[in-house]
Design a protein around this motif. Structure first.
Motif, mmCIF file in Angstrom:
data_model
loop_
_atom_site.group_PDB
_atom_site.id
_atom_site.type_symbol
_atom_site.label_atom_id
_atom_site.label_comp_id
_atom_site.label_asym_id
_atom_site.label_seq_id
_atom_site.Cartn_x
_atom_site.Cartn_y
_atom_site.Cartn_z
ATOM 1 N N ALA A 1 9.954 0.637 0.206
ATOM 2 C CA ALA A 1 10.100 2.052 0.536
ATOM 3 C C ALA A 1 8.804 2.542 1.172
ATOM 4 C CB ALA A 1 10.406 2.841 -0.723
ATOM 5 N N LYS A 2 8.918 3.197 2.304
ATOM 6 C CA LYS A 2 7.731 3.604 3.042
ATOM 7 C C LYS A 2 7.544 5.108 3.059
ATOM 8 C CE LYS A 2 6.761 -0.564 4.112
ATOM 9 N NZ LYS A 2 5.614 -1.170 3.423
ATOM 10 N N TYR B 1 5.954 2.979 -6.914
ATOM 11 C CA TYR B 1 4.899 1.968 -6.809
ATOM 12 C C TYR B 1 3.701 2.292 -7.684
ATOM 13 C CZ TYR B 1 7.541 0.136 -2.882
ATOM 14 O OH TYR B 1 8.520 -0.411 -2.109
ATOM 15 N N LEU C 1 0.635 -0.080 -5.146
ATOM 16 C CA LEU C 1 0.761 1.075 -4.243
ATOM 17 C C LEU C 1 0.686 0.671 -2.778
ATOM 18 C CD1 LEU C 1 -1.371 3.743 -6.100
ATOM 19 C CD2 LEU C 1 1.018 3.967 -5.482
ATOM 20 N N GLN D 1 2.279 -1.445 -1.328
ATOM 21 C CA GLN D 1 3.596 -1.779 -0.764
ATOM 22 C C GLN D 1 4.185 -0.608 0.009
ATOM 23 O OE1 GLN D 1 6.341 -3.674 -3.342
ATOM 24 N NE2 GLN D 1 4.803 -4.948 -4.312
ATOM 25 N N GLN D 2 3.641 0.573 -0.236
ATOM 26 C CA GLN D 2 4.161 1.761 0.442
ATOM 27 C C GLN D 2 3.612 1.870 1.863
ATOM 28 O OE1 GLN D 2 1.977 4.672 1.029
ATOM 29 N NE2 GLN D 2 3.647 5.517 2.243
ATOM 30 N N LEU D 3 2.525 1.178 2.169
ATOM 31 C CA LEU D 3 1.841 1.388 3.451
ATOM 32 C C LEU D 3 2.782 1.220 4.644
ATOM 33 C CD1 LEU D 3 -1.564 -0.369 2.741
ATOM 34 C CD2 LEU D 3 -0.988 2.057 2.649
#
Lengths: 441, 249, 760
Positions: free
Chosen positions: C88-89, C116, B148, B150-152
């Motif tokens: 992807a953000k 994610y 998770l 990686q979304q930051l």
């Protein structure tokens, strides 16, 4: 003045200095207990909290300040009667102060230190605590002098410095006496401590002058310290904090709890260091009367606070009021009133005022009440602020309880160390109270 | 010597009393707001808010820079619900700013109430002083279950334990817009060029954001609505968020 | 030594006090001068500038935005995904997409949690122990596909391909076509879909009332008066983001004109909270209420059609007084609603939620359709606008099995008629009543293959799990259903490289076809889903290029990919002919709901409701949604049962008391929550929690009310009547703290909601 007949000057020296030179197993046991309690109950939980974060304590979104801060106020309050009382009584020439003021001043010093520990425990990132001091740095950053917390840092450090100097200055002749009574390393140490005091008339004169000067200087300082602590709260708009009465309220409460603390300490000194000859009924009686007076003032301010809250009449104030009187923490509130407003009235009876045991119980109850008073101020106001949607409550975690217990052990440890290094009763001032020696005596 | 005089003058008149280019302002139309909480998730995604877990919620230690408060009115069957999004009001007379002993929170030239995580020592005074309770403390260092993290958002700091945090009006987006304006040789950012995450996501377009120093900006026009009010106005915090009250029929 | 030092000391001692003072004075002046000079020449100190305000030369990185389609619910919103460094953000609405128009709901934004999610299946798995035990061994794609291919291939050769079944969720677009082709070529006609949230009743009712087999476009945006029968159009109904946009416009988008909304439902939903008027009619009688309003409308002479008398006769039995007694809505209210509904300006009636989930679901929606007809809302701006034929793949929704189809499937499985079951994107074990015994029936199937990104209750029964790419890693396309009034198609493209050893569903099907052999690899010749989609779009393009597309296909394709959507806003809307009045009159039947369980044994009506976050339970494994306070109650992480405060008082129930909610079909234990906006006699429980195997965020949390719903079919649509179950409640004596973020939910007279709303 003295319960067991008047001692001679030599007796005074012997009685008091012997407590410093002769250390029995009882002392070591006691010190061992306090040190380990401080370690286990205070420092270990604190280190745990440092590792995981302040979340180890029970504070939450509804009350970001919790028992750490209320304990901080409590210890600052406890510090009050020492130096303040000593100074006031010195100026007003009250002879009964002389036997008690040294330990009272020590109490000030050590409660301030304990209070400072709570600031450390409270902070989210204590490793940056030095940023709250105006230390020059390459980024040109200064602390925020508009912040009441900044006032606090200033007031407390000043008070701590002044109190230290005050107690040290008053102890110089006694250090000389210890020097004269000891040998070896201790003698050399006390030679340094005593600044070469020889007891000349000039030295006595200078000491007297300086001491009085400091006494006058310390009084406004003491009043300011707790006023400023109160402003941490009163300068916010939070209902329950935002009272103009807060400064006198805090100062009165501080002196009140401090005086009760002195009674407790007196009892212990008398009991464990055999100072019966120096700490007598007169002291107890006077402290008792002082406590009644303070309790009445304190009660009056409390009623006033309730009244002005009610009279304010806004939804915010009324909610804070009803939460305090009937909410989650109401039992604590009524306990506080019982211990701090009603129990002390018993001291109106001379029989109680003259009983060491009863006074000990009352003094401890008063301090329990004052401890909860601070907790109530902190814990009942924040969960009832402005937006009802954010109402909640806060319960201290076991870590907070443990650290509270541990703080008393820290205080006791410091005090135990103190009585081995500094005469716990002022030698020279006790001597001043003795009737002049006659040749035939 | 003249520099010293200049300096003194500067000290006596801190920058933010001057009228600067921007005064970021938001209007929230409660007549449009449906309480759907799209803004809450948008904020969480944009600003790297931690996933705190059930236990932390039970302890009331959640972190939501923007939250919806709900207030019932009346009793069944004549009952109504009022939603109000609550986020940092970016007050001009912010109680939190005077509270911080180390200047970890201060007023910037755009009228924003900024929080400097690096400088924060965690006294939490600002949170006590804030009447809107929109300051959130990091009671712990939060982690993300792999992957998770990686979304930051790389434009926003991840905060550690002991630090206070709150809504920044998506200052990173303001920065990017200003940067673009600078690259295009524009003196100012265009109206609508800066859109905080919550405003961007709002499905009913209840939230409007802009520079209220610009009389032509949409937000300046919205502010003039007769329905406009500020929450807890009586405390004189002069918030930068203007709410438009719901029309009662 | 001493001799040398001597004179120096002597010399030093000659300094007089005056000299000393002079030195000190001079030194002091010097120091002060130095400080002043230092201050004067000092470089201006910058303010502390940490990350929140980066220094001027700090250049924020440049993000790339990719447009694709949201797959979090069936609305089909276009989304833009922000990519930085290949990750992807953030997901935002695609501004050019006609459904989302740049906006997005909480659930859509939580799509990143799908991508994610730490609980994603990362490699193909084969069951290594007893079914349902959760013991899986990792295998290679090759192994998995070869095994399956040969197994299915053998069935095909043996002519038993009909024993292969494919069950998906709400697949649309060309993936749906690929599935259909695959099954068709295989020789099996058993390709079905099951989506709990599919509005089967609305579709069936529209077929009956209007003769149109589609979901029309409900033009909330331009309505002046919106009458919603149970449809939570702002939270869960059809296309919430689009409706929210429309709602904003309805309220404040028009100068001097503010639309009014009325919500009829037993438990206040988001749309009920937004409404000007919230009416809690007796559950199951909403359709009746619609007919009552229709009666009042016709009787007041507000229907101007020539067949007024026929309508009068048809509606005779539904006079406001009769309806009022049945629905518990006052006669005045009914008449007033009728007046307001037929007042000048546009009006619109919609039905959904529990209204469209009783045993009378279709009849109720038909009644609401009649209301729209009588007020002249059909084909009107601000009314019901029929969609033109979708851009392609007109089969959307037609494969929905509904409860009836699922019961057939269960029967087939129990009879041993199913040899291979392929499951994708649907979780019937969770989203069907326990009485349907889907899970038990699955035990009779020799081979179950799940194509899924996550473990859930259904995949737990699978022998093979083929991990799929999430929608953010896949190629695909979509036609929003309901449409927006003109032809629209969206393209879905991978926005990040796939994270794990997974494959897109389409690619799996193509690979599988190759392993099965026969004519399948010849007909399904595309190497990848991307190729397939592109070819299909080329066909569509060529078909429509006559209609005036002036670019070549590659340019068109690139432009469409960039935009994420293709549409023909100018194209004519659908059938504008008003359906015949006589058939509408004929279609009206008595909308009476039959509740399972007698009123004496089961005094409460169970009102399961969809939440905007979890809908049919799919969202429960997304941490952002678990942590999102429920909009109406602020509860996080768990289930609750809502009760009216008066009911709770009577039964002595406090918040957090664990109740046993028992229906004729089963029972669940759930903590009580006192909810002020629910009709007494109704117990509302949100759908979505109560998963037993759905990853770390969802598992073993809360309860699933679908499980205790009685298995009743709405005859006309064949769908599950999930709002027609009665229950009784019992206090268990246990308590559980409901975790919610709200403190006190009354303003206490404080100025929070605005000066005019100063209420205590």
């Amino acid at each position: 003045m003295f319960d067991h007949g008047q001692p001679s000057y030599a007796d005074v020296n012997k009685d008091i200095i012997s407590t410093m030179l002769e250390t029995g197993p009882k002392y070591w046991t006691l010190l061992g207990i306090t040190v380990s309690v401080a370690g286990i109950c205070f420092f270990m939980p604190w280190f745990y909290q440092l590792i995981v974060g302040v979340g180890a304590a029970g504070m939450n979104r509804n009350a970001v300040w919790g028992s750490y801060l209320s304990n901080f106020i409590f210890w600052i309050g406890l510090s009050h009667s020492g130096t303040l009382l000593s100074a006031v009584l010195h100026i007003t020439n009250s002879p009964w102060r002389k036997a008690i003021y040294r330990s009272a001043e020590a109490m000030t010093l050590f409660s301030l230190m304990t209070a400072a520990m709570f600031v450390m425990v409270h902070l989210g990132r204590v490793w940056f605590v030095h940023w709250s001091f105006p230390i020059p740095n390459q980024m040109g950053l200064w602390p925020n002098f508009r912040s009441p917390l900044m006032f606090d840092v200033m007031a407390i450090t000043t008070y701590l410095t002044a109190s230290s100097i005050f107690i040290y200055m008053g102890s110089v002749p006694d250090f000389a006496a210890v020097r004269d009574a000891s040998t070896g390393l201790r003698r050399r140490l006390y030679t340094i401590f005593s600044f070469g005091w020889r007891g000349t008339a000039r030295e006595w004169h200078t000491l007297g002058w300086a001491y009085t000067f400091f006494a006058v200087f310390v009084i406004p300082l003491a009043v300011s310290v707790h006023s400023i602590v109160s402003w941490d709260f009163a300068l916010s708009a939070v209902p329950g904090f935002h009272h103009t009465i807060f400064a006198p309220y805090f100062v009165t409460g501080a002196i009140y709890s401090g005086t009760a603390g002195i009674v407790t300490v007196m009892y212990c000194l008398r009991k464990f260091l055999n100072f019966e000859r120096y700490i007598g009924q007169v002291h107890l009686d006077s402290l008792g009367k002082l406590l009644i007076t303070l309790s009445l003032i304190w009660t009056y301010i409390n009623i006033l606070e309730l009244f002005s809250t009610w009279y304010g009449g806004t939804s915010f104030e009324l909610e804070a009021l009803s939460f305090k009187l009937t909410g989650f923490y109401a039992p604590l509130y009524w306990e506080m009133l019982l211990f701090c407003a009603f129990v002390p009235l018993l001291m109106l009876f001379k029989k109680i005022r003259w009983s060491w045991n009863k006074m000990l119980v009352i003094s401890i109850l008063i301090n329990i009440g004052m401890l909860t008073e601070r907790f109530i101020i902190v814990a009942t106001s924040q969960p009832r602020k402005f937006l009802p949607g954010a109402f909640g409550y806060y319960v201290p975690s076991w870590i907070e309880f443990s650290i509270t217990v541990g703080s008393f052990a820290i205080f006791a440890t410091l005090f135990l160390i103190f009585i081995k290094w500094v005469p716990a009763i002022s030698l020279y001032e006790v001597k001043e109270t003795l009737r002049p020696l006659r040749r035939d005596a | 010597m003249s520099t010293i005089v200049e300096k003194l003058r500067q000290y006596s008149k801190p920058g933010y009393y001057d009228k600067f280019d921007y005064h970021w302002t938001m209007t929230i139309d409660l007549d449009r707001c449906t309480g759907c909480e799209a803004c809450v998730v948008a904020c969480q995604a944009e600003n790297n808010l931690p996933i705190v877990g059930e236990e932390r919620f039970a302890e009331n230690r959640e972190i939501k820079w923007i939250r919806i408060e709900r207030y019932w009115e009346g009793e069944y069957p004549d009952i109504k619900m009022g939603f109000i999004p609550m986020l940092c009001q970016q007050c001009d007379d912010a109680p939190c700013e005077t509270a911080c002993p180390v200047y970890a929170t201060y007023h910037n030239q755009d009228g924003l109430n900024t929080q400097i995580y690096n400088r924060c020592i965690g006294t939490r005074t600002c949170a006590v002083y804030c009447p809107y309770e929109v300051r959130y403390f990091n009671w712990f260092t939060y982690t993300w279950d792999e992957p998770l993290e990686q979304q930051l958002n790389p434009d926003v700091t991840v905060r550690e334990k002991g630090v206070m945090e709150k809504c920044t009006f998506c200052i990173q987006r303001i920065r990017i817009a200003k940067d673009n304006a600078k690259d295009d040789n524009r003196r100012r950012v265009r109206d609508g060029e800066v859109v905080p995450a919550c405003v961007q996501s709002c499905p009913t377009e209840a939230l409007v954001f802009g520079n209220s120093n610009d009389p032509e900006a949409k937000v300046s026009k919205m502010m003039k609505s007769p329905r406009g009010y500020k929450v807890l106005e009586e405390l004189h915090t002069t918030p930068s968020i203007v709410y438009l009250t719901k029309v009662q029929s | 030594m001493a001799a040398i030092a001597g004179p120096a000391i002597n010399k030093m001692s000659k300094i007089s006090r005056r000299d000393l003072l002079q030195f000190i004075g001079a030194g002091g002046v010097g120091v002060a001068g130095g400080i002043l000079y230092g201050e004067g020449v000092q470089r201006n100190v910058e303010f502390l500038i940490p990350q929140v305000v980066p220094p001027e030369d700090y250049s924020p990185g440049v993000a790339t935005w990719y447009n694709t389609v949201c797959n979090q619910c069936s609305a089909g919103c276009g989304i833009s995904v922000r990519i930085r460094e290949g990750k992807a953000k953030k997901i935002e609405g695609n501004p050019v997409h006609p459904v989302s128009q740049g906006r997005l709901c909480a659930r859509g934004q939580a799509g990143l949690n799908v991508l994610y999610n730490p609980d994603r299946i990362r490699t193909p798995l084969q069951n290594a122990a007893q079914r349902g035990s959760g013991n899986y061994a990792e295998i290679s794609w090759d192994e998995a596909l070869t095994t399956l291919g040969s197994r299915i291939g053998r069935l095909k050769i043996e002519g038993k391909a009909g024993r292969v079944r494919l069950l998906t969720g709400r697949t649309r677009g060309h993936l749906d076509e690929l599935f259909a082709q695959f099954m068709g070529l295989l020789g099996s006609e058993h390709y079905q879909q099951y989506d709990f949230t599919y509005p089967a009743a609305i579709r069936a009712a529209n077929r009956i009332s209007f003769g149109v087999d589609q979901l029309p476009y409900y033009d909330i945006k331009h309505a002046d008066f919106l009458l919603s029968f149970g449809a939570d159009y702002l939270g869960t109904w059809l296309s919430p983001v689009h409706h929210s946009l429309a709602y904003g416009h309805l309220r404040q988008g028009r100068q001097g004109r503010r639309g009014k909304t009325v919500q009829i439902e037993p438990r206040m939903s988001l749309s009920g909270a937004a409404a000007d008027e919230w009416i809690a009619a007796r559950p199951g009688t909403e359709g009746l209420l619609a007919l009552g309003i229709a009666h009042a409308l016709v009787n007041a002479g507000n229907y101007l059609g020539s067949d007024r008398d026929e309508w009068s006769i048809a509606l005779e039995a539904y006079s406001p007084s009769t309806v009022s007694a049945e629905t518990d809505v006052s006669e005045e209210s009914i008449v007033r609603l009728a007046t307001e509904f037929s007042a000048p300006g546009t009006s619109l009636a919609i039905a959904g939620g529990a209204t469209a989930a009783g045993t009378n679901a279709v009849a109720s929606v038909v009644a609401v359709n009649a209301l729209n007809y009588l007020a002249g809302n059909l084909g009107q701006r601000g009314g019901v606008i029929f969609n033109s034929d979708p851009a392609f793949s007109a089969t959307a929704g037609s494969r929905q099995a509904g409860l009836r189809g699922m019961l057939d499937l269960v029967e087939a499985m129990e009879a041993g008629d199913v040899e291979v079951l392929l499951v994708h994107d649907t979780n019937p074990v969770y989203a069907l009543p326990e009485n349907v015994r889907f899970r038990r029936a699955m035990e009779n199937v020799p081979l179950i293959v799940a194509l899924s990104s996550f473990h859930d209750e259904t995949t737990a029964m699978a022998d093979f799990i083929l991990p799929t790419n999430t929608y953010l890693e896949s190629w695909g396309d979509d036609v929003p259903d309901p449409g927006v009034g003109f032809p629209v198609a969206s393209i879905s493209q991978p926005v990040v490289a796939k994270l794990y050893d997974t494959l897109a569903v389409g690619d799996i099907i193509l690979l599988l076809a190759r392993r099965i052999g026969g004519e399948l690899p010849i007909r399904l010749h595309w190497a990848t889903m991307e190729e397939f989609i592109k070819e299909r779009w080329r066909e569509e393009y060529e078909l429509r290029s006559a209609a005036g597309e002036d670019q070549d296909f590659e340019a068109f394709w690139r432009a469409s990919l960039e935009a994420g959507v293709w549409g023909q806003p100018g194209a004519a809307t659908g059938d504008e002919s008003v359906p015949s009045s006589s058939s509408m009159i004929a279609s009206i039947t008595d909308p009476v709901s039959k509740f399972a369980g007698s009123e004496s044994d089961y005094p409460f009506v169970l009102h399961p409701y969809l939440t905007a976050t979890f809908t049919d339970g799919r969202g429960a494994n997304l941490p952002w949604l678990q942590e999102l306070p429920d909009p109406m109650t602020s509860v996080v992480y768990g289930s609750w049962a809502e009760l009216n405060p008066v009911t709770a008082d009577e039964l002595g129930i406090r918040e957090g008391d664990i109740l046993e909610v028992e229906s004729p079909a089963g029972s669940i234990r759930v903590p009580a929550l006192i909810f002020p906006a629910i009709r007494p006699g109704v117990i509302a429980i949100p759908i979505g929690q109560g998963h037993s195997a759905y990853g770390r965020y969802a598992s073993d949390r809360g309860v699933n009310p679908i499980h205790i719903v009685a298995t009743q079919v709405d005859d006309q649509s064949g769908d599950l009547a999930w709002a027609a179950t009665r229950v009784r409640i019992k206090r268990t004596g246990e308590r559980l703290r409901i975790i919610k973020t709200d403190g006190v939910t009354r303003t206490l007279g404080r100025q929070i909601l605005g000066p005019k709303n100063d209420h205590a």
